[in-house]
Design a protein around this motif. Structure first.
Motif, PDB file in Angstrom:
ATOM      1  N   GLU A   1       0.303   2.840  -2.551  1.00 54.56           N
ATOM      2  CA  GLU A   1       0.998   3.532  -3.634  1.00 54.56           C
ATOM      3  C   GLU A   1       1.687   4.802  -3.123  1.00 54.56           C
ATOM      4  O   GLU A   1       2.791   5.135  -3.542  1.00 54.56           O
ATOM      5  CB  GLU A   1       0.018   3.884  -4.765  1.00 54.56           C
ATOM      6  CG  GLU A   1      -0.537   2.673  -5.476  1.00 54.56           C
ATOM      7  CD  GLU A   1       0.526   1.810  -6.122  1.00 54.56           C
ATOM      8  OE1 GLU A   1       1.508   2.377  -6.662  1.00 54.56           O
ATOM      9  OE2 GLU A   1       0.400   0.573  -6.090  1.00 54.56           O
ATOM     10  N   GLU A   2       1.034   5.485  -2.197  1.00 55.15           N
ATOM     11  CA  GLU A   2       1.605   6.700  -1.611  1.00 55.15           C
ATOM     12  C   GLU A   2       2.908   6.378  -0.877  1.00 55.15           C
ATOM     13  O   GLU A   2       3.911   7.080  -1.022  1.00 55.15           O
ATOM     14  CB  GLU A   2       0.591   7.314  -0.642  1.00 55.15           C
ATOM     15  CG  GLU A   2       1.054   8.570   0.045  1.00 55.15           C
ATOM     16  CD  GLU A   2       0.039   9.065   1.070  1.00 55.15           C
ATOM     17  OE1 GLU A   2       0.489   9.643   2.073  1.00 55.15           O
ATOM     18  OE2 GLU A   2      -1.176   8.877   0.883  1.00 55.15           O
TER      19      GLU A   2
ATOM     20  N   GLU B   1      10.144   2.558   8.798  1.00 57.41           N
ATOM     21  CA  GLU B   1       8.759   2.653   9.266  1.00 57.41           C
ATOM     22  C   GLU B   1       7.782   2.474   8.113  1.00 57.41           C
ATOM     23  O   GLU B   1       6.805   1.731   8.214  1.00 57.41           O
ATOM     24  CB  GLU B   1       8.521   4.013   9.929  1.00 57.41           C
ATOM     25  CG  GLU B   1       9.207   4.190  11.263  1.00 57.41           C
ATOM     26  CD  GLU B   1       9.107   5.617  11.773  1.00 57.41           C
ATOM     27  OE1 GLU B   1       8.280   6.398  11.258  1.00 57.41           O
ATOM     28  OE2 GLU B   1       9.885   5.959  12.689  1.00 57.41           O
ATOM     29  N   GLU B   2       8.053   3.156   7.002  1.00 58.27           N
ATOM     30  CA  GLU B   2       7.149   3.077   5.862  1.00 58.27           C
ATOM     31  C   GLU B   2       7.214   1.715   5.181  1.00 58.27           C
ATOM     32  O   GLU B   2       6.206   1.202   4.696  1.00 58.27           O
ATOM     33  CB  GLU B   2       7.449   4.210   4.887  1.00 58.27           C
ATOM     34  CG  GLU B   2       7.061   5.554   5.489  1.00 58.27           C
ATOM     35  CD  GLU B   2       7.471   6.744   4.659  1.00 58.27           C
ATOM     36  OE1 GLU B   2       8.131   6.568   3.611  1.00 58.27           O
ATOM     37  OE2 GLU B   2       7.130   7.871   5.067  1.00 58.27           O
TER      38      GLU B   2
ATOM     39  N   ILE C   1       0.257  -3.611   4.859  1.00 63.13           N
ATOM     40  CA  ILE C   1      -0.813  -3.389   3.884  1.00 63.13           C
ATOM     41  C   ILE C   1      -0.847  -4.534   2.880  1.00 63.13           C
ATOM     42  O   ILE C   1      -1.916  -5.057   2.550  1.00 63.13           O
ATOM     43  CB  ILE C   1      -0.630  -2.028   3.173  1.00 63.13           C
ATOM     44  CG1 ILE C   1      -0.887  -0.883   4.155  1.00 63.13           C
ATOM     45  CG2 ILE C   1      -1.559  -1.920   1.963  1.00 63.13           C
ATOM     46  CD1 ILE C   1      -0.489   0.485   3.626  1.00 63.13           C
ATOM     47  N   GLU C   2       0.324  -4.937   2.411  1.00 59.47           N
ATOM     48  CA  GLU C   2       0.386  -6.028   1.435  1.00 59.47           C
ATOM     49  C   GLU C   2      -0.131  -7.331   2.033  1.00 59.47           C
ATOM     50  O   GLU C   2      -0.881  -8.071   1.391  1.00 59.47           O
ATOM     51  CB  GLU C   2       1.822  -6.209   0.942  1.00 59.47           C
ATOM     52  CG  GLU C   2       1.922  -7.186  -0.197  1.00 59.47           C
ATOM     53  CD  GLU C   2       3.296  -7.181  -0.836  1.00 59.47           C
ATOM     54  OE1 GLU C   2       3.440  -7.890  -1.833  1.00 59.47           O
ATOM     55  OE2 GLU C   2       4.204  -6.488  -0.347  1.00 59.47           O
ATOM     56  N   ALA C   3       0.223  -7.610   3.275  1.00 58.22           N
ATOM     57  CA  ALA C   3      -0.258  -8.832   3.937  1.00 58.22           C
ATOM     58  C   ALA C   3      -1.775  -8.794   4.081  1.00 58.22           C
ATOM     59  O   ALA C   3      -2.461  -9.812   3.864  1.00 58.22           O
ATOM     60  CB  ALA C   3       0.406  -8.990   5.301  1.00 58.22           C
ATOM     61  N   GLU C   4      -2.314  -7.638   4.423  1.00 60.85           N
ATOM     62  CA  GLU C   4      -3.766  -7.502   4.559  1.00 60.85           C
ATOM     63  C   GLU C   4      -4.446  -7.710   3.208  1.00 60.85           C
ATOM     64  O   GLU C   4      -5.497  -8.366   3.127  1.00 60.85           O
ATOM     65  CB  GLU C   4      -4.124  -6.130   5.134  1.00 60.85           C
ATOM     66  CG  GLU C   4      -5.595  -5.946   5.422  1.00 60.85           C
ATOM     67  CD  GLU C   4      -6.161  -6.918   6.431  1.00 60.85           C
ATOM     68  OE1 GLU C   4      -7.371  -7.229   6.337  1.00 60.85           O
ATOM     69  OE2 GLU C   4      -5.410  -7.403   7.312  1.00 60.85           O
ATOM     70  N   ARG C   5      -3.871  -7.176   2.154  1.00 62.86           N
ATOM     71  CA  ARG C   5      -4.427  -7.388   0.809  1.00 62.86           C
ATOM     72  C   ARG C   5      -4.457  -8.871   0.454  1.00 62.86           C
ATOM     73  O   ARG C   5      -5.406  -9.361  -0.134  1.00 62.86           O
ATOM     74  CB  ARG C   5      -3.591  -6.638  -0.235  1.00 62.86           C
ATOM     75  CG  ARG C   5      -3.808  -5.174  -0.278  1.00 62.86           C
ATOM     76  CD  ARG C   5      -2.910  -4.584  -1.337  1.00 62.86           C
ATOM     77  NE  ARG C   5      -3.359  -3.269  -1.721  1.00 62.86           N
ATOM     78  CZ  ARG C   5      -2.766  -2.539  -2.653  1.00 62.86           C
ATOM     79  NH1 ARG C   5      -1.716  -3.000  -3.298  1.00 62.86           N
ATOM     80  NH2 ARG C   5      -3.211  -1.338  -2.949  1.00 62.86           N
TER      81      ARG C   5
END
Length: 100
Positions: A5-6, A83-84, A91-95
């Motif tokens: 979210e950040e 980069e972000e 992060i989304e793939a890990e979720r």
């Protein structure tokens, strides 16, 4: 707030973005009587090189010196954005792997 979210919030706050690079060139004019024929080239001249979506190749245009600083800031914003964005993708793939 999660890192995901950040990062989403930060990407919206980056401001104007420009993909590409600025090139500084010193040129010769070809006149044998000119100072550039003795090694004192003309310039600097600035060019903006960017990806051309139509051709898939790098395009470039000459730019005035007074736009260089602003363009550099937009290029830096774009680099931060990329980069972000990749971090968001990771992060989304890990979720998804975790079934979240």
């Amino acid at each position: 707030m999660s890192r995901y979210e950040e990062l989403k919030e930060k990407t919206h706050k980056l401001g104007e973005l420009s993909p590409g690079t600025i090139q500084e060139r010193w040129l010769t004019c070809g006149n044998p009587d000119c100072r550039c024929a003795r090694g004192e080239r003309h310039g600097p001249y600035y060019y903006f090189a960017y990806p051309d979506r139509k051709t898939g190749k790098t395009a470039q245009i000459s730019i005035p010196e007074d736009v260089v600083a602003g363009l550099k800031a937009r290029i830096k914003n774009y680099e931060k954005f990329r980069e972000e964005l990749w971090e968001l993708v990771e992060i989304e793939a890990e979720r998804m792997r975790k079934g979240e």
